[in-house]
Design an enzyme around this catalytic site. Structure first.
Site, mmCIF file in Angstrom:
data_model
loop_
_atom_site.group_PDB
_atom_site.id
_atom_site.type_symbol
_atom_site.label_atom_id
_atom_site.label_comp_id
_atom_site.label_asym_id
_atom_site.label_seq_id
_atom_site.Cartn_x
_atom_site.Cartn_y
_atom_site.Cartn_z
ATOM 1 N N GLY A 13 0.829 -1.204 0.000
ATOM 2 C CA GLY A 13 0.000 0.000 0.000
ATOM 3 C C GLY A 13 0.860 1.249 0.000
ATOM 4 C CG ASP A 47 -1.377 -5.577 -0.134
ATOM 5 O OD1 ASP A 47 -0.838 -4.536 0.237
ATOM 6 O OD2 ASP A 47 -2.607 -5.791 0.030
ATOM 7 C CG ASN A 55 -4.642 -5.386 9.881
ATOM 8 O OD1 ASN A 55 -4.479 -6.356 10.592
ATOM 9 N ND2 ASN A 55 -4.447 -5.410 8.568
ATOM 10 C CB CYS A 68 -25.610 5.884 29.008
ATOM 11 S SG CYS A 68 -24.048 6.298 29.757
#
Lengths: 637, 330
Positions: free
Chosen positions: A22, A44, A114, A169
């Site tokens: 990349g 890749d 990653n 929440c």
């Protein structure tokens, strides 16, 4: 590997493996080829996309959709036709890239995007005893590190931050930032409307009403036309849900109250009518797009509430009209234009309820897709530094190994700052043999839970095998006999204490991943009770320095909503930048600019190490030292 | 760039292509980039890296000057020249590089300008916002720098050179005002005033801080030697060591600097390097220069003032702020 006398000889004789073609990979392959490397293998998984072309310079528009590894090879052979480049359009985690495969290389160079793949490659490099040069970039920041078994720390010796997550929440009731609205729109609303309906979803968590519980309000009624349905959803999530939340006065005592928004307020009557029959013909040839239908062409523009409402209704309608087959299976994808439009509009409408400034489609897409900023220049610099480090590794010049940080603002006059590598962390479960300790209720916890929550997710094993003493209780992977597989499947559903070889207090189990050649021991400690809020897994792994989630739940809400998409299409992940836990506390004494430091650190957690600058008269070396309580690290020499 | 506002919107094609970098520097910077005109004099491994970076970034136009015919020596660190004499034979470096660069980004105009850099006049320079010079003699660099400074419009000047494992970048932005990002996110307007190249190499060495990069001094010695001996840049070998060390002594004596500030080993490395470029160092220098030019065009972010040094031997990339000589002549 024998230390070679000269750089030229070392380079010429080297066989190197590159993982990733990349942003960093393109630059790296070019610089390796120019530097005289003549046997390069490159793995890749990805294919080329348009948004790669601004920096992955070996690729052209005409290559979109093709394998990165293969196109990169062809492009480099044009200026260095006589070298060998072997491309693999494959996942580095594929079993064919085993320890034997890794052993053929003199050095492995990572240009990955990653954490998962980085950990995997780290383990294979340790097992194969091949040095690893690791790298990452985000915007103008980047770093290169060297990992040589026994000499420097491995990639996993320090905890790695996990993706951010937010208390439930905050997302469902009390958003205070735009990102909270995005997470709500993407992980709750989008998932509820277009994803798997059966999945747990906290969308309605605050509306303790019985009225809605009989029928699912998100289900489209048989006699309901699309505009009616879209408006009903709108009124429910932006109007009714807010009204319900307002009823709980306790929540708003110290907070600004939101205001409910109904479609009749957001859009004048006629617009509501017209919206259902917008100019459909424009959508005939192209992917359905609400912004195309509505003529909102500038992705940088911040839409009004009325425009957001129109986009919301139109996008919802288009999903049902043009993409009905996908409904029920959709997962948010940043490259799905209609999904981005819907999420942007929904997040903006919610934001205006809560008095949070709205954002453009472009910005919202970045937040929703966890898109990490990337430029060619940083990748080029980092690739240059990788090659410099790789040559030292090939020469066995370990006194001069450096971790190098590329900074946006100079620190002690330096834009490129070399730092001495650390020694291995003696309690690292990956590169040392230190056993782990697992506290678990052995009478109620199934083997499956231990494998999913600990062995796979925390220890990062792909195909684990579990031994209790000499008894094999579980094995994953291909090539099992049917009766073995059936037996293991049965074991998965048994609680630990009832396994063929019982696992009770003080039992030592061994887990192993053959592909990664990683083996570790876990000492089991039985415990009856776990705190549901603090220990939601119902088990606690100690002696482990993996990803740390330090999200503070202010309202004591026990769950959190992880941001669902992991960063991709990037040259690194932002959270990989910090590398050193605690550079935060000490590095800011060195890094003169707070901003540098924030950027380097933005997600790092545990503050436990310190950095020192060693000044021997004219040579500054920045050293990072761990906290005394974790044992002092020494200079590597 | 003066009055080069940021009106007009980016096209959908531009937004898609530049998506990841717009997230780094913003739409406004991207629009300014697309209006900037860049001139590069001297094509080598380092300037090629720079050209690649700014063509990918999407500058308005890039013009190349280098009339030298391509020879085998040029292949060393240059990935734009296919190693096939039938392709590059009889063509200039600028021509061959231009062809390959065009491919990188169809939205950028890349062209060749002919002529000798040492004769570049002010009028010609007027067309550009950024001028980058590499592989030129000190005389040529000074001449172009002075011509840039004489124009009414501001032209940013950069000189960049790679000597094997070492590299130097010089920056003259004259008067540069820009937006500085402060810790915490707020911004402030800043203005910097740069010395010219002539000024930046005329300051007395004993006036500089002790920690000044050794490469600053070493490069001045080498430059001075090449100039007085009539050598072209990089036209030196280890056989010049004795003469260069004696030049070092003269200069150090004159400027009251201890000779130990310019290690012999460093001088020898620079002499042995000759014209050789080390490809990883080219990538690093070309990357840093790319970032600097983007900062200068976008008027965003602290630029280098006014030298940058990289040495692969210690791995440091260092900025040096070398002031002009004090105004009172002595």
């Amino acid at each position: 590997m024998a230390a070679a006398a000269s750089s030229e000889e070392a380079v010429k004789a080297a066989k190197v493996l590159m993982v990733g073609a990349g942003g960093i990979g393109c630059e790296l392959l070019k610089t390796l080829a120019l530097s005289g490397f003549s046997d390069i293998h490159i793995i890749d998984l990805d294919t080329i996309e348009v948004s790669n072309l601004n920096r992955q310079f070996l690729f052209r528009q005409s290559h979109v959709g093709q394998s990165k590894a293969k196109v990169a090879r062809d492009a480099v052979l044009k200026f260095r036709p006589n070298i060998n480049i072997t491309p693999y359009h494959a996942n580095v985690k594929d079993s064919k890239f085993n320890v034997e495969f890794f052993k053929q290389f003199n050095v492995v160079l990572n240009g990955l995007d990653n954490l998962d793949a980085r950990r995997h490659v780290n383990r294979l490099c340790l097992a194969a005893e091949v040095p690893l040069v690791e790298s990452g970039t985000t915007g103008f920041l980047g770093q290169v590190t060297v990992h040589v078994k026994g000499k420097t720390e491995c990639y996993e010796c320090q905890p790695k931050p996990v993706p951010k997550s937010y208390p439930v929440c905050t997302i469902t009731s009390t958003p205070s930032k735009f990102v909270h609205c995005i997470v709500w729109a993407k992980d709750l609303l989008f998932a509820k409307l277009f994803g798997d309906r059966n999945q747990d979803n906290d969308l309605n968590v605050r509306s303790n009403d019985d009225s809605g519980s009989k029928t699912d309000v998100f289900e489209r009624n048989v006699d309901e036309d699309l505009p009616q349905y879209a408006q009903r959803i709108y009124d429910h999530v932006f109007g009714y849900n807010i009204e319900t939340a307002l009823a709980n006065e306790e929540t708003w005592k110290n907070r600004k109250k939101p205001y409910p928004i109904y479609i009749r307020d957001a859009l004048p009557e006629d617009a509501v009518q017209r919206n259902g029959s917008s100019r459909d013909h424009k959508n005939e040839e192209h992917e359905p797009s609400a912004t195309v239908s509505l003529g909102l062409r500038n992705p940088q523009e911040i839409w009004s509430l009325a425009d957001n409402s129109r986009v919301f209704l139109e996008a919802l309608k288009l999903f049902f009209e043009k993409r009905e087959k996908e409904i029920g299976n959709l997962i948010f994808d940043k490259d799905d234009q209609l999904a981005v439009e819907f999420v942007t509009a929904a997040a903006n409408i919610r934001a205006s309820s809560f008095g949070i400034p709205p954002h453009s489609l472009f910005e919202a897409k970045g937040v929703a897709g966890n898109i990490v900023h990337a430029v060619a220049t940083t990748n080029a610099i980092i690739a240059g530094l990788i090659v410099i480090e790789a040559i030292k590794v090939l020469k066995g010049d370990y006194q001069n190994y450096r971790m190098t940080y590329c900074l946006e603002h100079p620190s002690r006059k330096m834009l490129l700052m070399p730092v001495e590598p650390f020694e291995p962390n003696k309690s690292c479960y990956v590169c040392s043999e230190t056993p782990l300790v697992l506290e678990v209720n052995t009478k109620t916890t199934k083997l499956r839970e231990v494998i999913d929550k600990v062995i796979k997710s925390k220890l990062g094993m792909n195909l684990p095998l579990v031994m209790v003493g000499a008894t094999l209780v579980f094995e994953d992977g291909e090539g099992l006999e049917p009766d073995e597989a059936a037996n293991y499947a049965l074991n998965l559903e048994k609680v630990l204490a009832e396994l063929p070889a019982p696992v009770v207090n003080d039992t030592k189990i061994t887990v192993e991943d053959f592909q990664q050649e990683l083996k570790c021991s876990i000492n089991i400690k039985h415990r009856d009770e776990f705190d549901e809020e603090k220990e939601p897994d119902g088990m606690v792994l100690a002696g482990w320095s993996g990803p740390v989630d330090k999200q503070v739940n202010s309202n004591g809400d026990k769950r959190s909503v992880p941001s669902s998409s992991s960063a991709d299409d990037i040259d690194s992940t932002a959270e990989d930048i910090p590398v050193k836990p605690g550079m935060k506390r000490k590095l800011n004494e060195i890094l003169e600019s707070q901003e540098n430091f924030d950027a380097l650190q933005n997600q790092s957690d545990v503050g436990s190490s310190s950095a020192q600058v060693v000044e021997d008269d004219d040579d500054d070396i920045v050293m990072l030292d761990e906290d005394p309580k974790q044992g002092k690290k020494k200079r590597l020499q | 760039m003066d009055g080069g506002g940021a009106e007009g919107e980016l096209t959908a094609q531009e937004t898609a292509l530049y998506d990841r970098q717009i997230r780094v520097w913003g739409v406004d910077a991207q629009k300014r980039l697309s209006k900037a005109h860049v001139l590069v004099c001297g094509m080598n491994g380092t300037t090629i890296e720079f050209c690649k970076n700014i063509v990918l970034a999407g500058v308005g136009s890039l013009s190349l000057i280098d009339d030298h015919m391509v020879t085998e020596d040029d292949l060393n660190a240059n990935f734009l020249i296919p190693p096939d004499g039938s392709i590059y034979g009889g063509r200039s470096r600028a021509e061959v590089c231009c062809e390959s660069l065009k491919d990188f980004n169809p939205m950028v105009r890349v062209s060749v300008e002919k002529g000798d850099p040492s004769l570049i006049d002010g009028e010609f320079l007027e067309k550009f916002d950024i001028v980058v010079v590499s592989g030129a003699s000190l005389k040529t660099k000074l001449f172009i720098n002075e011509n840039c400074r004489k124009r009414s419009k501001r032209i940013a000047f950069y000189a960049i050179d790679c000597k094997d494992s070492c590299g130097e970048i010089f920056v003259d932005l004259q008067k540069h005002s820009y937006v500085q990002k402060k810790p915490g996110g707020e911004t402030a307007q800043q203005e910097l005033t740069y010395p010219s190249l002539q000024e930046a190499i005329s300051v007395r060495w004993n006036n500089l801080p002790k920690k000044t990069a050794k490469l600053y001094f070493a490069m001045r010695v080498l430059e001075n030697y090449e100039l007085s001996e009539g050598r072209s840049p990089g036209e030196t070998t280890l056989s010049d060591t004795a003469a260069v060390l004696s030049r070092r002594k003269d200069m150090c004596d004159k400027m009251s600097l201890s000779e130990s500030q310019i290690p012999t080993a460093l001088m020898e490395r620079l002499l042995a390097a000759g014209k050789k470029e080390h490809p990883p160092v080219c990538a690093i220098l070309g990357g840093i220069l790319g970032q600097e030019v983007i900062k200068s065009i976008s008027c965003k972010g602290d630029p280098i003032k006014n030298f940058f040094y990289f040495d692969a031997a210690d791995g440091k990339g260092v900025m040096e702020d070398i002031p002009p000589p004090p105004p009172t002549a002595n």
